[in-house]
Design a protein around this motif. Structure first.
Motif, PDB file in Angstrom:
ATOM      1  N   PHE A 209       0.827  -1.206   0.000  1.00  0.00           N
ATOM      2  CA  PHE A 209       0.000   0.000   0.000  1.00  0.00           C
ATOM      3  C   PHE A 209       0.867   1.263   0.000  1.00  0.00           C
ATOM      4  CE2 PHE A 209      -2.590  -3.156   2.426  1.00  0.00           C
ATOM      5  CZ  PHE A 209      -3.600  -3.303   1.502  1.00  0.00           C
ATOM      6  N   ILE A 210       0.247   2.356  -0.424  1.00  0.00           N
ATOM      7  CA  ILE A 210       0.827   3.686  -0.258  1.00  0.00           C
ATOM      8  C   ILE A 210       0.234   4.270   1.029  1.00  0.00           C
ATOM      9  CG2 ILE A 210       0.913   6.047  -1.176  1.00  0.00           C
ATOM     10  CD1 ILE A 210       0.763   4.763  -4.003  1.00  0.00           C
ATOM     11  N   TYR A 211       1.090   4.707   1.935  1.00  0.00           N
ATOM     12  CA  TYR A 211       0.633   5.186   3.243  1.00  0.00           C
ATOM     13  C   TYR A 211       0.595   6.710   3.280  1.00  0.00           C
ATOM     14  CZ  TYR A 211       0.797   0.545   5.340  1.00  0.00           C
ATOM     15  OH  TYR A 211       0.548  -0.778   5.635  1.00  0.00           O
ATOM     16  N   LEU A 212      -0.610   7.231   3.465  1.00  0.00           N
ATOM     17  CA  LEU A 212      -0.806   8.657   3.678  1.00  0.00           C
ATOM     18  C   LEU A 212      -1.058   8.878   5.162  1.00  0.00           C
ATOM     19  CD1 LEU A 212      -3.413   9.313   0.830  1.00  0.00           C
ATOM     20  CD2 LEU A 212      -0.928   9.340   0.640  1.00  0.00           C
ATOM     21  N   GLY A 213      -0.672  10.034   5.672  1.00  0.00           N
ATOM     22  CA  GLY A 213      -0.907  10.273   7.090  1.00  0.00           C
ATOM     23  C   GLY A 213      -1.133  11.725   7.438  1.00  0.00           C
ATOM     24  N   TYR A 214      -2.038  11.940   8.377  1.00  0.00           N
ATOM     25  CA  TYR A 214      -2.224  13.266   8.970  1.00  0.00           C
ATOM     26  C   TYR A 214      -1.972  13.104  10.456  1.00  0.00           C
ATOM     27  CZ  TYR A 214      -4.113  17.999   9.668  1.00  0.00           C
ATOM     28  OH  TYR A 214      -4.258  19.330   9.963  1.00  0.00           O
ATOM     29  N   PHE A 226     -10.782  19.486   3.220  1.00  0.00           N
ATOM     30  CA  PHE A 226      -9.699  18.762   2.559  1.00  0.00           C
ATOM     31  C   PHE A 226      -9.561  17.351   3.121  1.00  0.00           C
ATOM     32  CE2 PHE A 226      -5.089  17.781   3.320  1.00  0.00           C
ATOM     33  CZ  PHE A 226      -4.813  17.281   2.054  1.00  0.00           C
ATOM     34  N   LEU A 227      -9.526  17.241   4.437  1.00  0.00           N
ATOM     35  CA  LEU A 227      -9.327  15.931   5.050  1.00  0.00           C
ATOM     36  C   LEU A 227     -10.542  15.031   4.845  1.00  0.00           C
ATOM     37  CD1 LEU A 227      -7.137  14.400   6.400  1.00  0.00           C
ATOM     38  CD2 LEU A 227      -7.833  15.327   8.612  1.00  0.00           C
ATOM     39  N   LYS A 228     -11.743  15.604   4.847  1.00  0.00           N
ATOM     40  CA  LYS A 228     -12.942  14.819   4.539  1.00  0.00           C
ATOM     41  C   LYS A 228     -12.869  14.260   3.130  1.00  0.00           C
ATOM     42  CE  LYS A 228     -16.204  17.309   7.553  1.00  0.00           C
ATOM     43  NZ  LYS A 228     -17.350  18.255   7.568  1.00  0.00           N
ATOM     44  N   SER A 229     -12.405  15.070   2.195  1.00  0.00           N
ATOM     45  CA  SER A 229     -12.288  14.612   0.811  1.00  0.00           C
ATOM     46  C   SER A 229     -11.260  13.488   0.691  1.00  0.00           C
ATOM     47  CB  SER A 229     -11.900  15.780  -0.098  1.00  0.00           C
ATOM     48  OG  SER A 229     -11.873  15.380  -1.452  1.00  0.00           O
ATOM     49  N   ILE A 230     -10.166  13.597   1.419  1.00  0.00           N
ATOM     50  CA  ILE A 230      -9.154  12.534   1.436  1.00  0.00           C
ATOM     51  C   ILE A 230      -9.767  11.237   1.939  1.00  0.00           C
ATOM     52  CG2 ILE A 230      -7.078  11.752   2.659  1.00  0.00           C
ATOM     53  CD1 ILE A 230      -6.338  13.622   0.437  1.00  0.00           C
ATOM     54  N   LEU A 234     -10.786   7.839  -0.687  1.00  0.00           N
ATOM     55  CA  LEU A 234      -9.708   6.856  -0.509  1.00  0.00           C
ATOM     56  C   LEU A 234     -10.065   5.525  -1.169  1.00  0.00           C
ATOM     57  CD1 LEU A 234      -6.969   6.462   1.180  1.00  0.00           C
ATOM     58  CD2 LEU A 234      -8.431   5.162   2.753  1.00  0.00           C
ATOM     59  N   ASP A 235      -9.136   4.970  -1.914  1.00  0.00           N
ATOM     60  CA  ASP A 235      -9.273   3.627  -2.498  1.00  0.00           C
ATOM     61  C   ASP A 235      -8.495   2.655  -1.611  1.00  0.00           C
ATOM     62  OD1 ASP A 235      -9.214   1.271  -3.905  1.00  0.00           O
ATOM     63  OD2 ASP A 235      -8.405   2.122  -5.759  1.00  0.00           O
ATOM     64  N   PRO A 236      -9.194   1.832  -0.802  1.00  0.00           N
ATOM     65  CA  PRO A 236      -8.490   0.967   0.154  1.00  0.00           C
ATOM     66  C   PRO A 236      -7.715  -0.169  -0.502  1.00  0.00           C
ATOM     67  CG  PRO A 236     -10.843   0.505   0.177  1.00  0.00           C
ATOM     68  CD  PRO A 236     -10.654   1.713  -0.685  1.00  0.00           C
ATOM     69  N   LYS A 258     -14.700   6.490  10.891  1.00  0.00           N
ATOM     70  CA  LYS A 258     -14.904   5.314  11.727  1.00  0.00           C
ATOM     71  C   LYS A 258     -15.456   4.134  10.922  1.00  0.00           C
ATOM     72  CE  LYS A 258     -17.018   3.839  16.083  1.00  0.00           C
ATOM     73  NZ  LYS A 258     -17.868   4.251  17.235  1.00  0.00           N
ATOM     74  N   GLY A 259     -14.758   3.015  11.008  1.00  0.00           N
ATOM     75  CA  GLY A 259     -15.211   1.784  10.370  1.00  0.00           C
ATOM     76  C   GLY A 259     -14.900   1.670   8.897  1.00  0.00           C
ATOM     77  N   LEU A 260     -14.324   2.691   8.281  1.00  0.00           N
ATOM     78  CA  LEU A 260     -14.039   2.642   6.854  1.00  0.00           C
ATOM     79  C   LEU A 260     -12.775   1.817   6.590  1.00  0.00           C
ATOM     80  CD1 LEU A 260     -14.773   6.296   5.641  1.00  0.00           C
ATOM     81  CD2 LEU A 260     -16.261   4.297   5.563  1.00  0.00           C
ATOM     82  N   GLU A 261     -12.834   1.001   5.558  1.00  0.00           N
ATOM     83  CA  GLU A 261     -11.702   0.161   5.206  1.00  0.00           C
ATOM     84  C   GLU A 261     -10.522   1.023   4.753  1.00  0.00           C
ATOM     85  OE1 GLU A 261     -10.536  -3.497   2.123  1.00  0.00           O
ATOM     86  OE2 GLU A 261     -12.550  -2.579   2.069  1.00  0.00           O
ATOM     87  N   GLY A 262      -9.331   0.638   5.185  1.00  0.00           N
ATOM     88  CA  GLY A 262      -8.123   1.327   4.750  1.00  0.00           C
ATOM     89  C   GLY A 262      -7.705   2.481   5.633  1.00  0.00           C
ATOM     90  N   ILE A 263      -8.474   2.761   6.699  1.00  0.00           N
ATOM     91  CA  ILE A 263      -8.145   3.895   7.566  1.00  0.00           C
ATOM     92  C   ILE A 263      -7.713   3.380   8.936  1.00  0.00           C
ATOM     93  CG2 ILE A 263      -9.015   5.977   8.687  1.00  0.00           C
ATOM     94  CD1 ILE A 263     -10.823   6.418   6.315  1.00  0.00           C
ATOM     95  N   ILE A 264      -6.576   3.881   9.405  1.00  0.00           N
ATOM     96  CA  ILE A 264      -6.002   3.480  10.687  1.00  0.00           C
ATOM     97  C   ILE A 264      -6.004   4.702  11.597  1.00  0.00           C
ATOM     98  CG2 ILE A 264      -3.948   2.570  11.846  1.00  0.00           C
ATOM     99  CD1 ILE A 264      -3.144   1.460   9.008  1.00  0.00           C
ATOM    100  N   CYS A 265      -6.694   4.625  12.718  1.00  0.00           N
ATOM    101  CA  CYS A 265      -6.776   5.744  13.657  1.00  0.00           C
ATOM    102  C   CYS A 265      -5.892   5.450  14.871  1.00  0.00           C
ATOM    103  CB  CYS A 265      -8.220   5.976  14.101  1.00  0.00           C
ATOM    104  SG  CYS A 265      -9.313   6.509  12.755  1.00  0.00           S
ATOM    105  N   LEU A 266      -4.993   6.387  15.167  1.00  0.00           N
ATOM    106  CA  LEU A 266      -4.059   6.250  16.283  1.00  0.00           C
ATOM    107  C   LEU A 266      -4.198   7.445  17.211  1.00  0.00           C
ATOM    108  CD1 LEU A 266      -0.877   5.308  14.201  1.00  0.00           C
ATOM    109  CD2 LEU A 266      -2.432   3.709  15.342  1.00  0.00           C
TER     110      LEU A 266
END
Length: 379
Positions: A209-214, A226-230, A234-236, A258-266
């Motif tokens: 995968f390509i890892y994007l992060g905020y 902007f972040l909502k659009s990201i 997102l294509d998981p 929350k619960g969306l595939e491909g998103i990691i919350c830390l």
């Protein structure tokens, strides 16, 4: 040989986290270790919901008690106003060498201008206030009280300006109405920053995968759109999006994700792990241009990651970093630009930008060292 000194005044300082405190710590450590300069730091004795490492303080520190540590916005605003007064008063009692006044709490430059009319000082500009209050809509720029505070803030000019970038420096000098000796010192480029060699748990060993992060604050100065659009585009199957958010707009983004595939919350990404992100996301609303220069942009490049910057092309975040920055115009159609950005990305392209980021990181380190040396020469 005469002892060389400097006194730094800021709301935050380690062990409390927060990038302005880390910046003061980084400068203090350099001055102490490289030049034997005695550093005095006057700060507020409280915690802060910031990111970054927990540093051990260096130098001679003097903590000032705040009158309020709760979450009520209005009371915190009033307490911050008084905090600035108490910081300047304490600094006048304990100071050694030049007084280096930072811009947190928000009204600290106001108090410096008011109380240091007979005491030379330097100004190290981070986020600019009271302008920030107008930018976020808390007060009208035509309000008579606001206009009086602005006039007072810029009435008594510092002997030296230390600004986050050349565009912010020009903006501030225009406020004072005359030239002031100026040093450019980007925020977020730390001389003492390690890279963790242990792959974090959220980064796959296979690298498919390509890892994007905020990582950091999503507050009044930043674009939630902007972040909502990201998140929404997102294509998981191709990407992973790592979110470590705090600030006034964090909850709405995290609820959407929350619960969306491909998103990691830390809860947090240590600065030492930022280099495991392929591209780091940064935003600044156009009305905040020059009032704020997001430190996370510099931290990203300093870690070796390119950035995707959503803001204005005149911002120092883009002007200084454009060689390693993808760009989205905050005043254009953000959704269309985000979709186009996703389509254009490939691992070879990211590798090219990573190489540019590494080169730029070295240049930024040299830039910061030059600024530190200039400050040291004046102590």
């Amino acid at each position: 040989m005469k002892k060389r000194n400097i006194t730094i005044v800021n709301r935050h300082y380690p062990p409390n986290p927060g990038i302005t405190g880390e910046s003061a710590w980084d400068l203090a450590r350099y001055l102490i270790e490289q030049h034997g300069i005695e550093v005095v730091v006057v700060h507020i004795d409280r915690t802060y919901d910031g990111g970054g490492a927990v540093r051990q303080p260096v130098g001679e520190t003097h903590a000032v008690k705040t009158i309020y540590e709760g979450k009520n916005g209005l009371i915190r605003l009033l307490a911050g106003l008084l905090d600035g007064f108490f910081l300047i008063r304490k600094a006048l009692k304990v100071r050694k060498g030049p007084l280096l006044i930072m811009t947190s709490p928000p009204m600290l430059p106001f108090w410096a201008s008011l109380l240091l009319s007979k005491t030379p000082y330097w100004l190290w500009s981070m986020d600019l206030f009271p302008e920030g209050f107008a930018a976020e809509g808390k007060v009208s720029s035509t309000n008579p009280i606001y206009q009086w505070v602005i006039r007072q803030t810029y009435r008594n000019a510092p002997e030296r300006l230390i600004a986050l970038g050349p565009r912010q420096a020009a903006h501030i000098l225009a406020k004072y109405g005359h030239e002031i000796p100026t040093t450019v010192l980007p925020c977020g480029v730390l001389m003492h920053q390690d890279r963790d060699l242990n792959r974090p748990h959220w980064r796959s060993k296979r690298d498919e995968f390509i890892y994007l992060g905020y990582a950091g604050n999503i507050g009044q100065a930043h674009s939630a759109e902007f972040l909502k659009s990201i998140v929404q585009n997102l294509d998981p199957t191709r990407f992973r999006l790592v979110l470590a958010l705090y600030g006034t707009k964090a909850d709405e983004i995290l609820t959407l994700a929350k619960g969306l595939e491909g998103i990691i919350c830390l809860s947090n990404i240590p600065r030492s792990q930022l280099h495991y992100l392929d591209i780091q996301l940064v935003s600044l609303l156009p009305e905040w241009t020059h009032i704020a220069v997001p430190s996370k942009a510099m931290s990203a490049i300093g870690s070796g990651s390119p950035i995707l910057f959503c803001g204005g092309s005149d911002s120092d975040s883009y002007v200084l970093l454009r060689d390693a920055a993808f760009f989205i115009d905050a005043e254009g159609n953000i959704d269309e630009q985000v979709v186009s950005f996703y389509k254009s990305l490939s691992k070879p392209l990211i590798l090219q930008y990573k190489q540019k980021a590494e080169q730029l990181s070295g240049r930024l380190q040299d830039y910061v060292k030059q600024a530190y040396e200039e400050i040291a020469s004046l102590c």
